[in-house]
Design a protein around this motif. Sequence first.
Motif, PDB file in Angstrom:
ATOM      1  N   GLN A   1      -3.126  44.238  48.293  1.00 54.11           N
ATOM      2  CA  GLN A   1      -1.713  44.580  48.181  1.00 54.11           C
ATOM      3  C   GLN A   1      -1.515  45.786  47.266  1.00 54.11           C
ATOM      4  O   GLN A   1      -0.700  46.676  47.559  1.00 54.11           O
ATOM      5  N   LEU A   2      -2.253  45.818  46.166  1.00 55.56           N
ATOM      6  CA  LEU A   2      -2.159  46.948  45.245  1.00 55.56           C
ATOM      7  C   LEU A   2      -2.565  48.245  45.930  1.00 55.56           C
ATOM      8  O   LEU A   2      -1.883  49.273  45.801  1.00 55.56           O
ATOM      9  N   TYR A   3      -3.653  48.195  46.672  1.00 52.62           N
ATOM     10  CA  TYR A   3      -4.142  49.398  47.358  1.00 52.62           C
ATOM     11  C   TYR A   3      -3.122  49.901  48.376  1.00 52.62           C
ATOM     12  O   TYR A   3      -2.858  51.103  48.471  1.00 52.62           O
ATOM     13  N   VAL A   4      -2.524  48.990  49.129  1.00 51.67           N
ATOM     14  CA  VAL A   4      -1.549  49.383  50.152  1.00 51.67           C
ATOM     15  C   VAL A   4      -0.297  49.976  49.516  1.00 51.67           C
ATOM     16  O   VAL A   4       0.201  51.031  49.940  1.00 51.67           O
ATOM     17  N   VAL A   5       0.225  49.320  48.480  1.00 54.58           N
ATOM     18  CA  VAL A   5       1.458  49.801  47.844  1.00 54.58           C
ATOM     19  C   VAL A   5       1.240  51.168  47.200  1.00 54.58           C
ATOM     20  O   VAL A   5       2.066  52.081  47.349  1.00 54.58           O
ATOM     21  N   MET A   6       0.128  51.334  46.496  1.00 50.24           N
ATOM     22  CA  MET A   6      -0.137  52.614  45.851  1.00 50.24           C
ATOM     23  C   MET A   6      -0.326  53.724  46.873  1.00 50.24           C
ATOM     24  O   MET A   6       0.154  54.850  46.686  1.00 50.24           O
ATOM     25  N   ASN A   7      -1.008  53.428  47.971  1.00 45.43           N
ATOM     26  CA  ASN A   7      -1.181  54.445  49.013  1.00 45.43           C
ATOM     27  C   ASN A   7       0.153  54.836  49.636  1.00 45.43           C
ATOM     28  O   ASN A   7       0.392  56.013  49.930  1.00 45.43           O
ATOM     29  N   LEU A   8       1.025  53.867  49.853  1.00 49.94           N
ATOM     30  CA  LEU A   8       2.343  54.185  50.405  1.00 49.94           C
ATOM     31  C   LEU A   8       3.139  55.064  49.447  1.00 49.94           C
ATOM     32  O   LEU A   8       3.874  55.962  49.878  1.00 49.94           O
ATOM     33  N   ALA A   9       3.000  54.810  48.147  1.00 50.55           N
ATOM     34  CA  ALA A   9       3.677  55.669  47.170  1.00 50.55           C
ATOM     35  C   ALA A   9       3.127  57.090  47.230  1.00 50.55           C
ATOM     36  O   ALA A   9       3.886  58.073  47.195  1.00 50.55           O
ATOM     37  N   PHE A  10       1.804  57.219  47.345  1.00 46.57           N
ATOM     38  CA  PHE A  10       1.200  58.545  47.478  1.00 46.57           C
ATOM     39  C   PHE A  10       1.663  59.224  48.766  1.00 46.57           C
ATOM     40  O   PHE A  10       1.968  60.420  48.786  1.00 46.57           O
ATOM     41  N   PHE A  11       1.711  58.458  49.859  1.00 45.42           N
ATOM     42  CA  PHE A  11       2.146  59.022  51.137  1.00 45.42           C
ATOM     43  C   PHE A  11       3.595  59.502  51.063  1.00 45.42           C
ATOM     44  O   PHE A  11       3.955  60.514  51.677  1.00 45.42           O
ATOM     45  N   ALA A  12       4.438  58.778  50.336  1.00 44.25           N
ATOM     46  CA  ALA A  12       5.837  59.186  50.206  1.00 44.25           C
ATOM     47  C   ALA A  12       5.948  60.525  49.490  1.00 44.25           C
ATOM     48  O   ALA A  12       6.726  61.405  49.892  1.00 44.25           O
ATOM     49  N   VAL A  13       5.164  60.695  48.423  1.00 44.92           N
ATOM     50  CA  VAL A  13       5.182  61.973  47.706  1.00 44.92           C
ATOM     51  C   VAL A  13       4.678  63.093  48.612  1.00 44.92           C
ATOM     52  O   VAL A  13       5.249  64.190  48.658  1.00 44.92           O
ATOM     53  N   THR A  14       3.622  62.819  49.365  1.00 44.68           N
ATOM     54  CA  THR A  14       3.078  63.835  50.269  1.00 44.68           C
ATOM     55  C   THR A  14       4.075  64.197  51.361  1.00 44.68           C
ATOM     56  O   THR A  14       4.203  65.373  51.734  1.00 44.68           O
ATOM     57  N   SER A  15       4.794  63.221  51.889  1.00 42.72           N
ATOM     58  CA  SER A  15       5.752  63.499  52.957  1.00 42.72           C
ATOM     59  C   SER A  15       6.869  64.417  52.475  1.00 42.72           C
ATOM     60  O   SER A  15       7.334  65.282  53.226  1.00 42.72           O
ATOM     61  N   VAL A  16       7.293  64.250  51.226  1.00 38.32           N
ATOM     62  CA  VAL A  16       8.299  65.160  50.673  1.00 38.32           C
ATOM     63  C   VAL A  16       7.704  66.553  50.486  1.00 38.32           C
ATOM     64  O   VAL A  16       8.341  67.572  50.784  1.00 38.32           O
ATOM     65  N   THR A  17       6.471  66.615  50.012  1.00 33.49           N
ATOM     66  CA  THR A  17       5.794  67.902  49.842  1.00 33.49           C
ATOM     67  C   THR A  17       5.702  68.652  51.164  1.00 33.49           C
ATOM     68  O   THR A  17       5.915  69.870  51.223  1.00 33.49           O
ATOM     69  N   LEU A  18       5.409  67.933  52.237  1.00 37.01           N
ATOM     70  CA  LEU A  18       5.250  68.579  53.542  1.00 37.01           C
ATOM     71  C   LEU A  18       6.576  69.127  54.065  1.00 37.01           C
ATOM     72  O   LEU A  18       6.586  70.124  54.794  1.00 37.01           O
ATOM     73  N   ILE A  19       7.683  68.489  53.720  1.00 38.54           N
ATOM     74  CA  ILE A  19       8.986  69.040  54.118  1.00 38.54           C
ATOM     75  C   ILE A  19       9.213  70.383  53.437  1.00 38.54           C
ATOM     76  O   ILE A  19       9.642  71.363  54.064  1.00 38.54           O
ATOM     77  N   PHE A  20       8.918  70.459  52.150  1.00 41.24           N
ATOM     78  CA  PHE A  20       9.055  71.723  51.432  1.00 41.24           C
ATOM     79  C   PHE A  20       8.126  72.783  52.018  1.00 41.24           C
ATOM     80  O   PHE A  20       8.522  73.935  52.219  1.00 41.24           O
ATOM     81  N   GLU A  21       6.893  72.371  52.298  1.00 43.82           N
ATOM     82  CA  GLU A  21       5.923  73.319  52.838  1.00 43.82           C
ATOM     83  C   GLU A  21       6.356  73.821  54.210  1.00 43.82           C
ATOM     84  O   GLU A  21       6.235  75.014  54.519  1.00 43.82           O
ATOM     85  N   ASN A  22       6.872  72.928  55.045  1.00 43.67           N
ATOM     86  CA  ASN A  22       7.311  73.325  56.381  1.00 43.67           C
ATOM     87  C   ASN A  22       8.459  74.318  56.325  1.00 43.67           C
ATOM     88  O   ASN A  22       8.475  75.315  57.061  1.00 43.67           O
ATOM     89  N   ARG A  23       9.407  74.078  55.450  1.00 43.47           N
ATOM     90  CA  ARG A  23      10.535  75.003  55.331  1.00 43.47           C
ATOM     91  C   ARG A  23      10.069  76.363  54.807  1.00 43.47           C
ATOM     92  O   ARG A  23      10.521  77.411  55.277  1.00 43.47           O
ATOM     93  N   PHE A  24       9.177  76.345  53.847  1.00 40.54           N
ATOM     94  CA  PHE A  24       8.645  77.605  53.323  1.00 40.54           C
ATOM     95  C   PHE A  24       7.885  78.360  54.408  1.00 40.54           C
ATOM     96  O   PHE A  24       8.037  79.579  54.563  1.00 40.54           O
ATOM     97  N   TYR A  25       7.096  77.634  55.190  1.00 47.41           N
ATOM     98  CA  TYR A  25       6.315  78.280  56.247  1.00 47.41           C
ATOM     99  C   TYR A  25       7.223  78.845  57.336  1.00 47.41           C
ATOM    100  O   TYR A  25       7.027  79.983  57.791  1.00 47.41           O
ATOM    101  N   GLN A  26       8.212  78.067  57.769  1.00 49.95           N
ATOM    102  CA  GLN A  26       9.082  78.516  58.851  1.00 49.95           C
ATOM    103  C   GLN A  26       9.934  79.710  58.445  1.00 49.95           C
ATOM    104  O   GLN A  26      10.211  80.595  59.262  1.00 49.95           O
TER     105      GLN A  26
END
Length: 288
Positions: free
Chosen positions: A54-79
């Motif tokens: 459970q710890l591994y899954v929750v922590m990974n989801l938190a990391f994925f959430a941060v990455t998903s926000v980063t990718l939105i910024f990156e996509n807008r910068f790239y476009q």
Amino acid sequence: MGSAKWYLLNLHITCILLDWAMTVLAVPYLIFPALGGYPLGVLRFWFGVPSIVQLYVVMNLAFFAVTSVTLIFENRFYQLYARNSFWRYLRIPFIIINYLLDATHLLPACLMVPDQKTALEFTYEQIPNLSDEIKAEPLFILAIDFWVQMPYISMGLRNVVQVCLFGLINRNMNLESRSFNRSENTINLQRKFLNAIKAQLMVLAINFLVPQAYTVVSIATNYYNQFANNLVITIVALHGINSTLIMLWAHKTYREYCFKTFKKIRSFLGYTTPVSTVSIQPKASITI
């Protein structure tokens, strides 16, 4: 909006999964400064899933959430500014490396879990005022070493990357606003998008940076406050609804599509908006 829809969908799904993990499936109860706690969710009481999973899954989801926000910024910068730059060759490896790091950050700690009897004795000495109610629960201690905080430091570095991307977008928009290469309407649209990025960055800072900062300070100073620990979990769990509200407010196309889908669901379920009718009585005319 078309180029960002999949990134927004990725963020939305990740936030939903993180919310469910934090509030229903796992519901972690942490006892910082000790790197441990116990789950209170259905995965423990209904399915008997081990705490480390459970710890591994929750922590990974938190990391994925941060990455998903980063990718939105990156996509807008790239476009907007980097389609013809060297970044177009680096963005795919950048995305892959981010997700690989997300999935492997916690593996060393999970594979080197200390003996729980020894770890609990260390925890009781570290937190002498730990209540008997918490001691009676099946506490799981991930580690008794400081190096396990490296994933948290990585999340902080990733947030710095987001700030840098935001700064690049802000700089380029300021330069373009002074030129006559683009219409005023285009510049206004980009400024609205910039405000949306500011709001998303603020949500990220509140829901991740503040809990992360408290966690680091608590461990470094050996400070224990269970109310603050519970508040950390609550703040992180609110990231999903906060991020969703920001997306509905900031992205008009996304908002219109959600409202349209909501109306279709209401129509399918047979809910219709009542139409109020006002009857007008004819006035009696008086003739002389």
